[in-house]
Design a protein around this motif. Sequence first.
Motif, mmCIF file in Angstrom:
data_model
loop_
_atom_site.group_PDB
_atom_site.id
_atom_site.type_symbol
_atom_site.label_atom_id
_atom_site.label_comp_id
_atom_site.label_asym_id
_atom_site.label_seq_id
_atom_site.Cartn_x
_atom_site.Cartn_y
_atom_site.Cartn_z
ATOM 1 N N ALA D 79 0.830 -1.207 0.000
ATOM 2 C CA ALA D 79 0.000 0.000 0.000
ATOM 3 C C ALA D 79 0.859 1.248 0.000
ATOM 4 O O ALA D 79 0.678 2.161 -0.827
ATOM 5 N N ALA D 81 4.039 1.506 -0.750
ATOM 6 C CA ALA D 81 4.881 1.571 -1.937
ATOM 7 C C ALA D 81 4.095 2.114 -3.120
ATOM 8 O O ALA D 81 4.571 2.979 -3.863
ATOM 9 N N ILE D 82 2.868 1.633 -3.275
ATOM 10 C CA ILE D 82 2.095 2.094 -4.429
ATOM 11 C C ILE D 82 1.721 3.561 -4.272
ATOM 12 O O ILE D 82 1.737 4.328 -5.237
ATOM 13 N N ALA D 83 1.459 3.979 -3.034
ATOM 14 C CA ALA D 83 1.195 5.407 -2.825
ATOM 15 C C ALA D 83 2.381 6.240 -3.278
ATOM 16 O O ALA D 83 2.234 7.244 -3.987
ATOM 17 N N ILE D 85 4.764 5.346 -5.344
ATOM 18 C CA ILE D 85 4.997 5.214 -6.788
ATOM 19 C C ILE D 85 4.051 6.128 -7.561
ATOM 20 O O ILE D 85 4.455 6.816 -8.515
#
Lengths: 200, 474, 644, 105
Positions: D79, D81-83, D85
């Motif tokens: 979660a 990491a995707i934020a 990215i």
Amino acid sequence: MEQYVFYILAAIILVFSFLTVTSRMILRAAVYLLFVLIATSGIYFMLNYNFLAAVQLTVYAGGIAVLIVFSVLLTSQLNEKMEQVSLTKALAGGLIAFAGALLTILTIVQYNFRPNGLPELEPSPREIGHAMLNYGDNGYVLPFEVISVLLLAAMVGAIIIAKRPAKLLNEDRTIIDTSYPSDKNAYTSRTKAEIDSLLK
Amino acid sequence: MNLNSFLLMRHELILIAVVLLYLASEIIGGGKNKRFSLNFAVVLFLAVTIIGFLPISTGTMFGGMYQTSPAIILMKNILNAGAFIVFLQVVSWLKKEENDNRIMEFFILIVSTLIGMNYMISAGDFLMFYLGLELATIPMAALAAYQVYNLKSAEAGIKLLLLAALSSGIMLFGISMLYGASESLYFTDLIRTMEMNSMTVLALVFIFSGLAFKISIVPFHFWTADVYEGAPMSVTSYMSVISKASAAFVLMSLLFTVFAQLKEIWTPILYITSVLTMTLGNLFAIRQRNIKRFMAFSSIAQAGFIFLGIISGTQMGMSTVIYFLAIYIFSNLAVFGVAGAIYNQTGKELIDDYAGLYKTNPALTLVMTFGLFSLAGIPPIAGFFGKFFLFTAAMESGFLWLTVIAVLNTIISLYYYLLIVKAMYITPNESPIAFFRSDFYMKMGLILATIGILVIGFIGGIHHYIYNLSFGIL
Amino acid sequence: MTMDFQYTILIPILLFFSFVYNILWGRTRSPKIAGLISTTTILIAAVLSYYTAYQYFFNVGLVNGSYEKIIAFKMVWLHFSDTLVVDMGILLDPISIMMLVVVTTISSMVHIYSFGYMHGDDGFARFYAFLSLFSFSMLGLVVSSNIFQMYIFWELVGVSSFLLIGYYYQKPSAVAAAKKAFIVTRFADLGFLVGILLISYVTGSLDFAVLTDPNGPVMLQGASLGFMGLSVMTWALILIFIGGAGKSAMFPFHIWLPDAMEGPTPVSALIHAATMVVAGVYLVARLFPLFHIAAPNAQYVVLAVGGFTSLFAAVIAITQIDIKRVLAFSTLSQLGYMMAALGASGYGAEEGIGYTASMWHLFTHAMFKALLFLGAGSIIHAVHSNNMTDMGGLRKYMPITHITFLIGTLAIAGIPPFAGFFSKDEILVALHQSSHFWYWVEVITAGLTAFYMFRLYFNVFWGENRHYHHKPHESSLSMTFPLMFLAFMAIVSGGFFMFDFGAFISSNLVPYDIHIHWDIAGLSIFVALIGISLAAMLYLKPSGISTKMATALGPVYKATYNKFYFDEIYLFVTHKIIFNLIARPSAWFDRHVVDGFMNMLAWITNFVSGSIKGLQSGQLQHYAMSFVSGAVALALFFLYFMTR
Amino acid sequence: MIDGIGLQEILIVSTIMFFLGIYGFFTRKNLITILMSIELILNSVNINFVAFNKYLYPNLMQGHFFSLFVIAIAAAEAAVAIAIIIDLFRNIKTIDVEKVSSMKN
């Protein structure tokens, strides 16, 4: 019979793992990953850890993989192929990974594992729930609490990153700088100046 | 289990309560009143820090998953004190308009990482250890990426998060092998059943590299400089002191408890990495122009020194590691405090910008000088005593050459620390950073750090006090 | 009979309070008050020191035929381990008491002198604060009861010296000099530090009382452990000596001292002539039994380094034109004498004459070198220049300075009955006993000393008259009083009272009588006179004054003047050969090679640092590769190489 | 236990998967695919824990629970990491890992 199921699952895991890390179509890679995760949950089923397998399916395959797919959709052109990996990088990376794998596998194969031979504890949901809330030996109430703090913190963290500063809320697209990073000075100085002007 | 034994976990419980209070105040107040939020956060944390120092008994709980000892409690208190100084220093930055609406989140995240570190230090099995480690890492990545309008910040966040995930993946692999080889994940069981074989050696190496990543040991250190540079100044400062100190402490206690049987393996590992770390850290530090990057390499080099104490394997060495960490925290906070004050005021973070600082801001310059001298180990400032005790410990255990290399490295480090001092005092500058006044909190933060630097070394009793704490390790 | 010496703790403490007061509130009050507070405290400290000396030498006196080592004060400070404990304490024995007297005396004089010299300076209070800090640290150093405490004060002394050299911080050269002094001495101090570590490792003690007990177990420890052909104890002492060499500016660490002359002149007199720079000599003297008995090789290193430095510095001093630099090099040279004497000394009352001589020379040198520096300060104050070439004929304008400076010059040149003669004579005797080579080196150095000092003297006070912008005038009383006092000391501290140092200071604390060895003394006087005459011939311009001077100097000058008919050859020899072939190259070597070496080290480090920058590529994946390959390599190494 | 399948066979599968993940981490161009590689790594560790638990120490469930928590952490990590990215993508319009290298030396 079980033996062959396992081999099939293992083959799926290995092949799709390989495809996940090599496929040049990013969405496909995500789907391959999904296969790997599902096959893993198959192994858990075979080992009779049904609860874990279910969690694997829902959280991993259902949650994380979907999250990844969404982010792929947000950030990538789907018909676009990723660039070819440079040969040196592939070779160096492959060599290191291969050496590591060889080393580990040799150690594992040569090692004499000693089962303790005690009777199996039935991993029923009831047992699991009991252990989860037990504060004695082999009880997991403390980790359970800690992970709740962790999830809270991760949530706050994700929100804080997603949330633009008040002043930038409406104009967030304006600070996009396509010259990054080839013209490093330009990007740092310009962005700063722009932010200053935005903040005023 | 009754309430009394539950209170053994006081440090963590209070911190969790604090997180919830922060969250509640954010939800109720909507984060509208900036001044209130900041004062609330800092004052509350001051209370936490003070409560931490109240006497507390020790023991184990949760079937051995959680354990405390006097040394562990001391370490937690040191971390609390360091974090409190960071809080003081962060206020003036959070006041800025760019951080409106996201003040409490900052505090929530930072206290979460602190909870993680506390659990990691107190862990009695590998599950708690791993959870603590992740709790200390994931919010940290979010903090590193906190300045969403600064492109470097996001880069720092993603580099930290992905590399940390890799490192914890490798560490997990090690833990799983340890589990396979020794039946249990509880430290007490592992101490009993641990024996030297190829599996446990492999596990040791993997677990070691995971922790070495957190302490920034060469060759696991590369993330440090980039993340330190990109992250906001206060986060960098927090990472460089609190994160690193807790990880170093945990590594030490793991090596001496769980891996005690593998001493002949980890001693050479520490030896090699320590030499590499000191030397490479120093060599890279020399050429840095950005203060945060510079401090990154300086902190890498300092990490190499910590290993001197661990490698000695004596009570002297281990107590000195804690002592050294405490001094290191204060010294780094002094330097980062000044750098942060300057950054908040002017947005400058290059060492060249500091030229002529002495003429305009003598007080800040002085604090910075103390901090740098302490890091360089110049007597009679505290840093010297830390290094000296480390050298003595290593020497007494017969690591003559390691000590000599370490001393040589202090010479190199002296050179680059003085480069900054030179810039501040000597280098002429037509437009030095103009005089400015820091706010109350920043002043307090700097004063506390300076007092720490000046006092810890000279009061001989402090080291003796740490020395006498029963470790439960030896 | 035991005496209570606890009050001695006041001596450093008072000065510390004076420092704290001046640094905190000095700036807000009138500068006079700051100066008065510092001066009063140092005077009280001086009186206390004299009282201590009186009590120690005359009231307590000898116990069973020797002086005692008295621990006047002691508290546990640091615990290294269960057995190794470091105290903070005060050790009184003959040399520490002598140092108390020297430091407080010179420091008092400098305090008084600075009233005039620093008058009107912006940082008056700051200056006095630093002086107090320095005196505090120096006194703490000399009374240290253990080597670790000494190291701490050692560094404090370094810091305060750094602050004082860089006092004119607006001047880049001053700041650069301060930095250089700091770095070079730090560099040497690291040697000291490792030495301390080794000592604690070998002996398990850092206490001077234990370390220097000639019958103690320490003397034998560490002899068995060897490293590269020398015992560990020898290494430890050589490393400690490196620290001492750094502070005492022995070759090759001497490079900081001439540059340190950028500081205010009273500071040069206090720190860089009389007190701080002798700390290295003091350190060796402190550990002398250890050097002599446990590590003779290390003692020989002391002799060689000391002897070489004294000659080397004297040769360079010939070429200098900045008067403070001449004095700086002469300080180096004299410190070399002291070191060499320690290096040549034996152990025992009579055999230990080198030890006594070294301490005696330390004492007399402090007096006359402080005098010379303060005199130089007075001159600079009047002329507003450091350069000899801007001076000349000053004797008419500054009579008191002139006479006192002459006394100082005669004392350093070793002319009886001035102080330097006696102490230098004893040093030569000691060298004569132990090593003829170094004896002759020092005799030549004595001649050179006389030559360059009189060159300075003649150039400044005689020679041609210059036209000065402002007519130079004699300095105020606050400046001339210290000059007169020190001149008095420069006369009497040698042999006038017919007290001899052997009665108070000897290597094994047992008093003995010193005799003047006229055979050796005669030679040194002769050599000194040659030096003086040479200087007179070259620098005392033949303008009527020279005849007066010739009569004044008596037959020696006439003889040399008349006998050497071939003036040209003479000039050729001195100027072309000594100057161009020996002195100038030495000076060049000093400036470029020795200095350059330090710079080269920095350059190499920089170069290496630059050449590895590519490792930090900014690429996430490279970092990951380094991470994993590091882990795999470690695993590989320990699985397949270590355990099999 | 799976009939006819030894512990070592499962471990070999998981080890290969682990190092495939590491290989992916080294070579993938895109930050999200690197994240996928990390998921592979964590997944293989989970298999390790579960297999050890089942084959060697079935009387307790330590390995089983460890896997459970690792899954939860993997979710949290993903979660955040995707934020980050996506934030990166919004800022610089690319998530090519080689271009995310403005800080170096």
